[in-house]
Scaffold this active site. Structure first.
Site, mmCIF file in Angstrom:
data_model
loop_
_atom_site.group_PDB
_atom_site.id
_atom_site.type_symbol
_atom_site.label_atom_id
_atom_site.label_comp_id
_atom_site.label_asym_id
_atom_site.label_seq_id
_atom_site.Cartn_x
_atom_site.Cartn_y
_atom_site.Cartn_z
ATOM 1 C CG HIS A 69 1.850 -7.114 -1.674
ATOM 2 N ND1 HIS A 69 2.330 -7.407 -0.408
ATOM 3 C CD2 HIS A 69 1.334 -5.858 -1.577
ATOM 4 C CE1 HIS A 69 2.129 -6.372 0.399
ATOM 5 N NE2 HIS A 69 1.513 -5.419 -0.280
ATOM 6 C CG ASP A 71 5.937 -8.971 -0.354
ATOM 7 O OD1 ASP A 71 4.993 -8.886 -1.154
ATOM 8 O OD2 ASP A 71 6.778 -8.060 -0.217
ATOM 9 C CG ASP A 101 0.753 -3.468 3.565
ATOM 10 O OD1 ASP A 101 0.402 -3.894 2.448
ATOM 11 O OD2 ASP A 101 1.764 -2.788 3.735
ATOM 12 C CD GLU A 135 3.964 -3.573 -2.376
ATOM 13 O OE1 GLU A 135 3.648 -2.393 -2.616
ATOM 14 O OE2 GLU A 135 4.262 -3.973 -1.222
ATOM 15 C CD GLU A 136 5.255 -4.327 2.066
ATOM 16 O OE1 GLU A 136 5.787 -3.214 1.934
ATOM 17 O OE2 GLU A 136 4.091 -4.483 2.468
ATOM 18 C CD GLU A 161 -0.652 -2.437 -1.137
ATOM 19 O OE1 GLU A 161 -0.860 -2.573 0.085
ATOM 20 O OE2 GLU A 161 0.419 -2.751 -1.681
ATOM 21 C CG HIS A 379 5.018 -1.340 6.666
ATOM 22 N ND1 HIS A 379 6.005 -0.865 5.824
ATOM 23 C CD2 HIS A 379 4.188 -2.064 5.877
ATOM 24 C CE1 HIS A 379 5.764 -1.265 4.584
ATOM 25 N NE2 HIS A 379 4.655 -2.000 4.601
#
Length: 408
Positions: A69, A71, A101, A135-136, A161, A379
């Site tokens: 992904h 984002d 990530d 995705e997030e 991932e 994150h």
């Protein structure tokens, strides 16, 4: 492609601010790379600044889908030691928002496809790269790709991932629910003249939770290493202490396992709300924000076993930082046993990936793996990926993808 060029590609991606927006920018960048390499590619815009991307090396069936992904989550620069949108190397680690990530995984997939094409490696099937937006927050792009039919005919799905030298082949499901209680204001000295929205909502919430946990009692999923989880994460109600409240709102998050279906849990919500309305006259509106079933793949799948074989020599030669060693110890504790040197463990996780959208009609037993460069810093401030691991994953992907098609 030289290592410096591989780092440069990742640096370009990290520099693009895709905090839940602007995925169109990296999509256009990757499309140019694929176009220049002669790889079929299409950008699928959504609105003004969001997009999915599909790229294929196509020789028919079978189809191996690989995915990532665009984002990333927000980054507060005050909490970072470096500029979060400038890839910064220090002590063998690459720091930046999305470095872990999962722009390193996305870059590795992209470079592997470019190099396989440049080297004219025979691909006896189709490699389909699917890159998503959003995705997030809700896995929105993956849903659109599934609805558009891009999973039709797919034989295996690998998502890049951040797993490090581990394989994840399962994720817990998720249910997000808003409950809104509507009551009637009255003076606190005369509560009978009103209807207390807070009272109604509290009563319903704890009745629902008790029933869900009773249904889930004693049921544990060994792959995901979790039970059913019920969290009341937001509660708002009332305006002042001497007024019966006419409104209350709660937000609930559940993490689900195959042993207790999402449908069963949602039915408990409906049944309790209906029974409470009949007995107490409450008015509670229910809105399901997210309903994603758990996904558990096949521990004996072809791709999973190929990863374990191909990755073993890389793991044996890998050098881990002190932080990475601590993370490896956490995984060992999760597994409940020490693993022989060079073992690539396969396990589940309580979190989620786009797989829950892409495998909505095949949630159990599919040839599904998560395998990508990274660690547990997703994150977090000062997120990073190991430079050597990132480069190793490119090499592993270049071995894995042809092997998937060429081995029985």
């Amino acid at each position: 492609m030289k290592d410096t060029e591989k780092i440069s590609l990742l640096s370009r991606l990290v520099a693009m601010n895709t905090v839940n927006r602007n995925e169109i920018e990296p999509a256009k960048y990757l499309k140019q790379l694929f176009d220049d390499a002669g790889i079929k590619c299409e950008v699928l815009p959504v609105g003004e600044d969001r997009a999915n991307l599909i790229a294929e090396i196509d020789s028919g069936s079978p189809i191996l889908a690989i995915s990532g992904h665009f984002d990333v989550v927000a980054a507060d620069a005050k909490e970072w030691a470096t500029d979060p949108f400038t890839l910064t190397e220090k002590d063998g680690q690459l720091f930046g928002r999305g470095a872990n990530d999962m722009k390193s995984g996305l870059a590795a997939l992209t470079i592997a496809m470019l190099e396989l094409k440049a080297q004219q490696v025979p691909i006896n099937g189709t490699i389909r790269l699917m890159v998503t937006f959003g995705e997030e927050v809700g896995e929105l792009g993956a849903k659109m790709l599934y609805d558009a039919g891009y999973m039709q005919g797919v034989n295996a799905l690998m998502i890049a991932e951040p797993s490090g030298y581990r394989i994840c082949y399962g994720q817990a499901g998720t249910i997000d629910i808003d409950l809104e209680s509507i009551g009637k204001n009255a003076h606190s000295s005369m509560p009978a003249l009103g209807s207390n929205a807070v009272d109604h909502l509290i009563r319903v919430l704890y009745t629902i939770k008790a029933k869900v946990m009773a249904r889930a009692a004693g049921l544990h999923n060994a792959v995901l290493n979790t039970d059913t989880l019920f969290n009341i994460d937001v509660f708002n109600g009332g305006e002042q202490v001497n007024t019966i409240p006419n409104h209350a709102l709660a937000k609930i998050n559940l993490r689900t396992i195959p042993e207790v279906s999402n449908a069963e849990i949602l039915q408990i919500f409906h049944d309790v709300i209906d029974a409470d309305a009949a007995k107490y006259g409450s008015q509670i509106n229910m809105h399901v924000e997210m309903d994603l079933n758990p996904v558990v793949g096949d521990p004996q799948s072809k791709m999973l076993q190929l990863i374990q074989r191909v990755a073993k020599p890389y793991l044996l030669n890998a050098k881990f930082s002190a932080s990475d060693q601590q993370q490896n110890q956490i995984v060992t504790k999760m597994l409940g046993r020490e693993l022989p040197a060079g073992t690539i463990p396969a396990l589940g996780a309580p979190g989620g990936t786009d797989a829950r959208r892409l495998l909505v009609d095949q949630p159990l037993g599919f040839d599904y793996t998560v395998f990508g460069p990274g660690n547990f810093t997703s994150h977090q401030p000062n997120e990073y990926v190991s430079k050597s691991m990132y480069l190793d994953f490119i090499k592993m992907y270049e071995e894995l993808f042809p092997a998937y098609f060429n081995e029985a």
